[in-house]
Design an enzyme around this catalytic site. Structure first.
Site, PDB file in Angstrom:
ATOM      1  N   LYS A   1      12.071  74.957 -17.301  1.00 31.33           N
ATOM      2  CA  LYS A   1      12.316  76.136 -18.136  1.00 31.33           C
ATOM      3  C   LYS A   1      11.006  76.673 -18.754  1.00 31.33           C
ATOM      4  O   LYS A   1       9.982  75.988 -18.758  1.00 31.33           O
ATOM      5  CB  LYS A   1      13.330  75.774 -19.229  1.00 31.33           C
TER       6      LYS A   1
ATOM      7  N   TYR B   1      23.665  82.286 -15.997  1.00 31.11           N
ATOM      8  CA  TYR B   1      24.367  81.570 -17.071  1.00 31.11           C
ATOM      9  C   TYR B   1      25.704  82.233 -17.438  1.00 31.11           C
ATOM     10  O   TYR B   1      26.208  82.026 -18.549  1.00 31.11           O
ATOM     11  CB  TYR B   1      23.467  81.454 -18.306  1.00 31.11           C
TER      12      TYR B   1
ATOM     13  N   PHE C   1      25.426  80.806 -28.355  1.00 33.48           N
ATOM     14  CA  PHE C   1      24.015  80.649 -27.988  1.00 33.48           C
ATOM     15  C   PHE C   1      23.624  81.475 -26.750  1.00 33.48           C
ATOM     16  O   PHE C   1      22.471  81.458 -26.324  1.00 33.48           O
ATOM     17  CB  PHE C   1      23.690  79.169 -27.742  1.00 33.48           C
TER      18      PHE C   1
ATOM     19  N   ARG D   1      20.829  64.759 -13.249  1.00 39.35           N
ATOM     20  CA  ARG D   1      21.320  64.896 -14.631  1.00 39.35           C
ATOM     21  C   ARG D   1      20.880  63.683 -15.464  1.00 39.35           C
ATOM     22  O   ARG D   1      20.517  63.816 -16.631  1.00 39.35           O
ATOM     23  CB  ARG D   1      22.857  65.009 -14.676  1.00 39.35           C
TER      24      ARG D   1
ATOM     25  N   THR E   1      21.707  67.203 -23.121  1.00 43.93           N
ATOM     26  CA  THR E   1      21.334  68.586 -23.453  1.00 43.93           C
ATOM     27  C   THR E   1      20.549  68.637 -24.765  1.00 43.93           C
ATOM     28  O   THR E   1      19.560  69.358 -24.882  1.00 43.93           O
ATOM     29  CB  THR E   1      22.618  69.442 -23.600  1.00 43.93           C
TER      30      THR E   1
ATOM     31  N   ARG F   1      14.130  65.251 -20.847  1.00 45.45           N
ATOM     32  CA  ARG F   1      14.366  65.968 -22.103  1.00 45.45           C
ATOM     33  C   ARG F   1      13.856  65.180 -23.302  1.00 45.45           C
ATOM     34  O   ARG F   1      13.360  65.759 -24.273  1.00 45.45           O
ATOM     35  CB  ARG F   1      15.843  66.328 -22.226  1.00 45.45           C
TER      36      ARG F   1
ATOM     37  N   ASN G   1      14.965  73.086 -24.106  1.00 41.56           N
ATOM     38  CA  ASN G   1      15.140  71.715 -23.619  1.00 41.56           C
ATOM     39  C   ASN G   1      14.565  71.463 -22.223  1.00 41.56           C
ATOM     40  O   ASN G   1      15.014  70.573 -21.514  1.00 41.56           O
ATOM     41  CB  ASN G   1      16.606  71.282 -23.731  1.00 41.56           C
TER      42      ASN G   1
ATOM     43  N   HIS H   1      16.639  72.402 -16.447  1.00 40.00           N
ATOM     44  CA  HIS H   1      18.042  72.665 -16.087  1.00 40.00           C
ATOM     45  C   HIS H   1      18.394  71.837 -14.865  1.00 40.00           C
ATOM     46  O   HIS H   1      17.550  71.621 -13.999  1.00 40.00           O
ATOM     47  CB  HIS H   1      18.238  74.150 -15.749  1.00 40.00           C
TER      48      HIS H   1
ATOM     49  N   GLU I   1      24.248  77.661  -7.367  1.00 36.59           N
ATOM     50  CA  GLU I   1      22.939  77.809  -8.011  1.00 36.59           C
ATOM     51  C   GLU I   1      21.796  77.729  -6.992  1.00 36.59           C
ATOM     52  O   GLU I   1      20.804  78.453  -7.115  1.00 36.59           O
ATOM     53  CB  GLU I   1      22.783  76.740  -9.102  1.00 36.59           C
TER      54      GLU I   1
HETATM   55  P1  IDP Z   1      23.057  71.584 -19.729  1.00 38.82           P
HETATM   56  O1  IDP Z   1      21.785  72.412 -19.580  1.00 38.82           O
HETATM   57  O2  IDP Z   1      22.742  70.191 -20.189  1.00 38.82           O
HETATM   58  O3  IDP Z   1      23.923  71.632 -18.511  1.00 38.82           O
HETATM   59  P2  IDP Z   1      24.939  73.437 -20.956  1.00 38.82           P
HETATM   60  O4  IDP Z   1      26.032  73.054 -21.883  1.00 38.82           O
HETATM   61  O5  IDP Z   1      25.297  73.856 -19.570  1.00 38.82           O
HETATM   62  O6  IDP Z   1      23.877  72.235 -20.946  1.00 38.82           O
HETATM   63  O7  IDP Z   1      24.140  74.625 -21.655  1.00 38.82           O
HETATM   64  C1  IDP Z   1      23.186  75.382 -20.943  1.00 38.82           C
HETATM   65  C2  IDP Z   1      21.965  75.562 -21.813  1.00 38.82           C
HETATM   66  O8  IDP Z   1      22.303  76.349 -22.935  1.00 38.82           O
HETATM   67  C3  IDP Z   1      21.402  74.261 -22.414  1.00 38.82           C
HETATM   68  O9  IDP Z   1      20.547  73.573 -21.529  1.00 38.82           O
HETATM   69  C4  IDP Z   1      20.675  74.792 -23.622  1.00 38.82           C
HETATM   70  O10 IDP Z   1      19.412  75.364 -23.248  1.00 38.82           O
HETATM   71  C5  IDP Z   1      21.575  75.913 -24.082  1.00 38.82           C
HETATM   72  N1  IDP Z   1      22.542  75.429 -25.088  1.00 38.82           N
HETATM   73  C6  IDP Z   1      23.709  74.772 -24.850  1.00 38.82           C
HETATM   74  N2  IDP Z   1      24.356  74.487 -26.006  1.00 38.82           N
HETATM   75  C7  IDP Z   1      23.580  74.998 -26.977  1.00 38.82           C
HETATM   76  C8  IDP Z   1      23.717  75.035 -28.405  1.00 38.82           C
HETATM   77  O11 IDP Z   1      24.674  74.536 -29.001  1.00 38.82           O
HETATM   78  N3  IDP Z   1      22.691  75.641 -29.095  1.00 38.82           N
HETATM   79  C9  IDP Z   1      21.613  76.214 -28.467  1.00 38.82           C
HETATM   80  N4  IDP Z   1      21.462  76.196 -27.134  1.00 38.82           N
HETATM   81  C10 IDP Z   1      22.428  75.597 -26.397  1.00 38.82           C
HETATM   82 MG    MG Z   2      24.937  73.194 -17.647  1.00 41.53          MG
END
Ligand code: IDP
Ligand code: MG
Length: 137
Positions: A10, A49, A57, A85, A91, A102, A112, A115, A126
């Site tokens: 990212k 997304y 968010f 993963r 996350t 991470r 973070n 992805h 994807e």
């Molecule tokens: P993942 O990347 O671990 O699969 P997802 O739930 O798919 O997590 O969320 C996608 C991305 O959205 C996360 O990697 C993060 O950058 C952002 N994100 C998810 N939940 C939050 C939140 O509660 N606050 C801020 N950003 C979030």
């Molecule tokens: Mg995800």
């Protein structure tokens, strides 16, 4: 089972100069079958997304993902989807296990570093989003 998954370094991690280290670590576990560096447009990030559209968010996530270049890779390996993963970690980096990408490179839940696809169906969509079949070697 041999699988393919999509990985993105990212904008925060690229900006911090951590892309090379992250790619090297990924390469020690998975075969990189395709790789591109690019900057997402707003429309592309919003589409990528789309599953998160409407969440609190979402707009910040799209802004962040378009804030600078990313490195996108298609990875291949035994159980690559869950394996990558695991290498990424949770996350929220505060909950990520020691040694995960991470834990090492993310600075917050929003920023973070990486992805990874979360299931075979999303991985297929994807990977195809960024790479035509002819580019997967
Ligand atoms: P993942 O990347 O671990 O699969 P997802 O739930 O798919 O997590 O969320 C996608 C991305 O959205 C996360 O990697 C993060 O950058 C952002 N994100 C998810 N939940 C939050 C939140 O509660 N606050 C801020 N950003 C979030
Ligand atoms: Mg995800």
């Amino acid at each position: 089972m041999k699988q393919r998954t999509l990985s993105i370094v990212k904008p925060d991690a690229v900006r911090a100069g951590n892309a090379g280290k992250i790619i090297a670590e990924i390469e020690s576990h998975f075969k990189i079958v395709a790789m591109r560096k690019l900057q997402l447009t707003h429309a592309q990030a919003a589409a990528f997304y789309a599953v998160h559209a409407g969440k609190p968010f979402y707009n910040d996530l799209v802004d962040f993902m378009t804030s600078g270049p990313v490195v996108v890779m298609c990875l291949e390996g035994e159980d690559a989807i869950s394996g990558y993963r695991r290498l990424m970690g949770a996350t929220n980096p505060e909950k990520a296990e020691e040694g995960t990408l991470r834990k090492k490179y993310a600075t917050s839940m929003s920023f973070n570093a990486v992805h990874g696809s979360d299931a075979p169906e999303t991985a297929a969509v994807e990977v195809a989003f960024f790479f035509p079949g002819c580019d997967l070697i």
